[in-house]
Design a protein around this motif. Structure first.
Motif, mmCIF file in Angstrom:
data_model
loop_
_atom_site.group_PDB
_atom_site.id
_atom_site.type_symbol
_atom_site.label_atom_id
_atom_site.label_comp_id
_atom_site.label_asym_id
_atom_site.label_seq_id
_atom_site.Cartn_x
_atom_site.Cartn_y
_atom_site.Cartn_z
ATOM 1 N N THR B 86 0.602 -1.200 0.060
ATOM 2 C CA THR B 86 -0.077 0.001 -0.106
ATOM 3 C C THR B 86 0.753 1.164 -0.153
ATOM 4 O OG1 THR B 86 -1.454 -1.400 1.459
ATOM 5 C CG2 THR B 86 -1.985 0.911 1.293
ATOM 6 N N ILE B 87 1.858 1.108 0.932
ATOM 7 C CA ILE B 87 2.729 2.442 1.023
ATOM 8 C C ILE B 87 3.591 2.373 -0.251
ATOM 9 C CG2 ILE B 87 4.951 3.100 2.243
ATOM 10 C CD1 ILE B 87 3.395 1.870 4.688
ATOM 11 N N SER B 144 -6.986 10.800 0.388
ATOM 12 C CA SER B 144 -8.243 11.006 1.150
ATOM 13 C C SER B 144 -8.672 9.728 1.983
ATOM 14 C CB SER B 144 -9.269 11.420 0.370
ATOM 15 O OG SER B 144 -10.136 10.378 0.137
ATOM 16 N N LEU B 145 -8.363 8.569 1.505
ATOM 17 C CA LEU B 145 -8.598 7.191 2.002
ATOM 18 C C LEU B 145 -7.761 7.116 3.392
ATOM 19 C CD1 LEU B 145 -9.151 4.693 -0.887
ATOM 20 C CD2 LEU B 145 -10.839 5.563 0.866
ATOM 21 N N ALA B 146 -6.604 7.476 3.192
ATOM 22 C CA ALA B 146 -5.597 7.539 4.173
ATOM 23 C C ALA B 146 -5.874 8.482 5.325
ATOM 24 C CB ALA B 146 -4.122 7.876 3.652
ATOM 25 N N ARG B 147 -6.176 9.560 4.891
ATOM 26 C CA ARG B 147 -6.705 10.646 5.978
ATOM 27 C C ARG B 147 -7.980 10.281 6.905
ATOM 28 N NH1 ARG B 147 -6.203 14.920 2.715
ATOM 29 N NH2 ARG B 147 -8.421 14.465 2.114
ATOM 30 N N GLU B 148 -8.850 9.806 6.144
ATOM 31 C CA GLU B 148 -9.989 9.268 6.788
ATOM 32 C C GLU B 148 -9.836 7.933 7.608
ATOM 33 O OE1 GLU B 148 -13.359 10.719 6.091
ATOM 34 O OE2 GLU B 148 -12.081 12.197 5.189
ATOM 35 N N GLY B 149 -8.480 7.183 7.643
ATOM 36 C CA GLY B 149 -7.958 6.050 8.136
ATOM 37 C C GLY B 149 -8.956 4.778 7.546
ATOM 38 N N GLN B 150 -9.359 5.001 6.214
ATOM 39 C CA GLN B 150 -10.032 3.708 5.653
ATOM 40 C C GLN B 150 -9.351 2.954 4.783
ATOM 41 O OE1 GLN B 150 -13.056 5.992 3.531
ATOM 42 N NE2 GLN B 150 -14.473 5.689 5.070
ATOM 43 N N SER B 151 -9.859 1.628 4.526
ATOM 44 C CA SER B 151 -8.945 0.853 3.637
ATOM 45 C C SER B 151 -8.534 1.454 2.381
ATOM 46 C CB SER B 151 -9.590 -0.486 3.515
ATOM 47 O OG SER B 151 -9.308 -1.232 2.499
ATOM 48 N N SER B 152 -7.218 1.024 1.818
ATOM 49 C CA SER B 152 -6.946 1.277 0.683
ATOM 50 C C SER B 152 -7.320 0.727 -0.471
ATOM 51 C CB SER B 152 -5.583 1.737 0.602
ATOM 52 O OG SER B 152 -4.914 0.492 1.018
ATOM 53 N N ARG B 153 -8.273 -0.083 -0.207
ATOM 54 C CA ARG B 153 -8.586 -1.283 -1.107
ATOM 55 C C ARG B 153 -8.920 -0.500 -2.608
ATOM 56 N NH1 ARG B 153 -11.033 -5.870 1.623
ATOM 57 N NH2 ARG B 153 -9.344 -5.450 3.082
ATOM 58 N N ILE B 154 -10.003 0.385 -2.610
ATOM 59 C CA ILE B 154 -10.423 0.917 -3.743
ATOM 60 C C ILE B 154 -9.295 1.742 -4.628
ATOM 61 C CG2 ILE B 154 -12.011 2.775 -4.207
ATOM 62 C CD1 ILE B 154 -13.596 2.353 -1.682
ATOM 63 N N ALA B 155 -8.485 2.119 -3.775
ATOM 64 C CA ALA B 155 -7.371 3.004 -4.431
ATOM 65 C C ALA B 155 -6.533 1.987 -5.204
ATOM 66 C CB ALA B 155 -6.498 3.712 -3.430
ATOM 67 N N ALA B 156 -6.358 0.520 -4.485
ATOM 68 C CA ALA B 156 -5.587 -0.539 -5.044
ATOM 69 C C ALA B 156 -6.325 -1.101 -6.675
ATOM 70 C CB ALA B 156 -5.596 -1.443 -4.265
ATOM 71 N N GLN B 218 9.934 8.659 0.348
ATOM 72 C CA GLN B 218 8.455 8.824 0.532
ATOM 73 C C GLN B 218 8.028 7.413 1.363
ATOM 74 O OE1 GLN B 218 6.992 11.544 -0.601
ATOM 75 N NE2 GLN B 218 4.870 10.807 -0.750
ATOM 76 N N MET B 219 8.338 6.420 1.078
ATOM 77 C CA MET B 219 8.097 5.297 1.576
ATOM 78 C C MET B 219 8.533 5.602 3.312
ATOM 79 S SD MET B 219 8.316 2.012 -0.910
ATOM 80 C CE MET B 219 7.739 0.849 0.166
ATOM 81 N N ARG B 220 9.703 5.656 3.435
ATOM 82 C CA ARG B 220 10.248 5.960 4.812
ATOM 83 C C ARG B 220 9.382 6.960 5.403
ATOM 84 N NH1 ARG B 220 16.394 6.719 4.073
ATOM 85 N NH2 ARG B 220 16.481 6.689 6.377
ATOM 86 N N ALA B 221 9.131 7.958 4.771
ATOM 87 C CA ALA B 221 8.437 9.047 5.383
ATOM 88 C C ALA B 221 6.921 8.698 5.787
ATOM 89 C CB ALA B 221 8.211 10.121 4.613
ATOM 90 N N LEU B 222 6.441 7.953 5.014
ATOM 91 C CA LEU B 222 4.914 7.049 5.175
ATOM 92 C C LEU B 222 5.020 6.127 6.368
ATOM 93 C CD1 LEU B 222 3.605 6.879 1.638
ATOM 94 C CD2 LEU B 222 2.696 8.479 3.451
ATOM 95 N N LEU B 223 6.195 5.471 6.324
ATOM 96 C CA LEU B 223 6.299 4.349 7.341
ATOM 97 C C LEU B 223 6.316 5.099 8.672
ATOM 98 C CD1 LEU B 223 8.246 1.532 5.951
ATOM 99 C CD2 LEU B 223 6.178 1.373 6.995
ATOM 100 N N ALA B 224 7.044 6.049 8.737
ATOM 101 C CA ALA B 224 7.393 6.816 10.158
ATOM 102 C C ALA B 224 6.074 7.829 10.513
ATOM 103 C CB ALA B 224 8.418 8.113 9.894
#
Lengths: 153, 245
Positions: B86-87, B144-156, B218-224
């Motif tokens: 996802t990240i 927006s999915l990440a901000r709302e804390g929702q599953s990212s499945r739709i984005a995938a 970017q991945m490291r930032a998102l993980l952090a």
């Protein structure tokens, strides 16, 4: 009922089937669009299926070598566009693009007139896929010509 | 793959891979662009405008490669449910969109003197513009999915479905008559002379390394981000427990 597949394999199969269906649909759509999505017609298309007189179309092909003629008024240019199969005479009044030379690719926007002449309102130069420095020009002219011809097939 | 799918192991690897990609990418890309701008002779027809090739072609390749990595990461996410995928998909979106935009902008600048127009609606140009809009849609949706804390499945799913545009871009100049020239570099060889081809190849590798470095950062930032969020949540819960006790 107990399925023989692990959930992740089930998902993999489902997604694969969905993707194959999607790719198939897209390929069919692209195939159906073959003629409609083309940016221009080549002279062979115009010969086999002549467009209506006055209908706005684009004509693309190679400028026939030795066919460029400037009329006495100084702004009208007549030349022939060919694709190795058919030839269409074109008339254009205006400033020619820098890359417009004999044997080069061209796309003309305009319409067919009664006499079978294509009257262009606008000319676009079409570059081919060859990139070559000036020093090498003429070295492989025959090969270049072949590639130019292939680029408007 | 499963070995590096572990975030801790991934971070360990990314920690030394990021500067490696970044420094080698900057050196190679700037060297190749300088080579293309100062040392390469002008083209027989296009003259000096041929030099835009050394930015345009890597940008086009990375614009499409960016979406391809989104699609692959999305597939891994949907099938194996791996959070790192996802990240990775989210991290590829912005650099991919930037390169896609650079490709469209440089192409337009090149088209004006070469074709005599800034823009035409032919197959190649239109499908590339669609890719840019797909990127915008994907970035808006996944963030927006990440901000709302929702599953990212739709984005995938969006990432996978959008991938259908990548082969269309690639084949557009072959399937349809277009103002854009057909591919110069095919499996059958190259129609680009060696003096242009080598700096082009170096620029492509250089920009690809830069792309990789940005994605890793970017991945490291998102993980952090995820880690700090989890830590804050834990702290808040502990504080709540302390109050009620």
């Amino acid at each position: 009922m107990k399925s023989g597949l692990k959930p992740k394999h089930q998902r993999l199969v489902l997604i694969s089937i969905a993707l194959i269906a999607l790719v198939g649909a897209a390929l069919l759509a692209a195939y159906a669009l073959r003629n409609q999505a083309s940016y221009f017609y080549v002279p062979a298309d115009i010969e086999s299926d002549p467009p209506q007189v006055g209908q706005a179309i684009r004509l693309g092909g190679m400028v026939e070598v030795g066919s460029i003629n400037t009329a006495t008024d100084g702004i009208t240019t007549n030349f022939i566009v060919q694709d190795g199969i058919a030839r269409v005479p074109v008339q254009f009044a205006g400033i020619l693009p820098d890359l417009f030379v004999e044997g080069s690719g061209v796309v003309a926007e305009g319409r067919m007139e009664d006499g079978g002449t294509f009257v262009a309102d606008n000319l676009l130069a079409k570059h081919d896929e060859n990139y070559m420095p000036k020093e090498l020009e003429g070295m492989e002219t025959a090969q270049m010509r072949e590639a130019l011809e292939a680029s408007v097939e | 793959m499963h070995f590096y799918a572990n975030p801790t192991r991934f971070l360990k690897l990314a920690k030394w891979l990021t500067p490696l990609f970044l420094i080698s990418g900057i050196l190679l890309a700037s060297g190749a662009v300088a080579w293309g701008y100062f040392m390469v002779p002008p083209d027989r027809l296009m003259g000096e405008t041929v030099r835009i090739l050394f930015i345009h072609v890597p940008a086009a390749w990375l614009g499409m490669a960016g979406w391809t990595s989104i699609a692959i990461a999305s597939l891994i996410e949907l099938v194996w449910r791996h959070p790192l995928a996802t990240i990775a998909a989210r991290a590829s979106a912005v650099p991919g969109a930037v390169f896609c935009f650079v490709c469209l902008a440089t192409g337009s600048i090149w088209g004006r003197p070469t074709w005599g127009t800034w823009w035409v609606w032919d197959g190649r140009l239109t499908s590339m513009l669609v890719l840019l809009f797909l990127y915008f849609g994907y970035i808006a949706l996944s963030s927006s999915l990440a901000r709302e804390g929702q599953s990212s499945r739709i984005a995938a799913i969006f990432g996978l479905v959008g991938a259908i545009n990548v082969p269309i871009i690639n084949r557009s100049v072959v399937w349809w008559n277009s103002l854009h020239q057909p591919p110069s570099i095919t499996t059958g060889g190259s129609a680009i002379d060696g003096v242009f081809l080598w700096p082009l190849l170096a620029a492509t590798i250089g920009f690809s390394l830069l792309f990789g470095a940005v994605v890793l950062m970017q991945m490291r930032a998102l993980l952090a981000d995820l880690q700090s969020e989890a830590r804050l949540r834990r702290k808040a819960m502990q504080a709540e427990e302390a109050v009620t006790a």
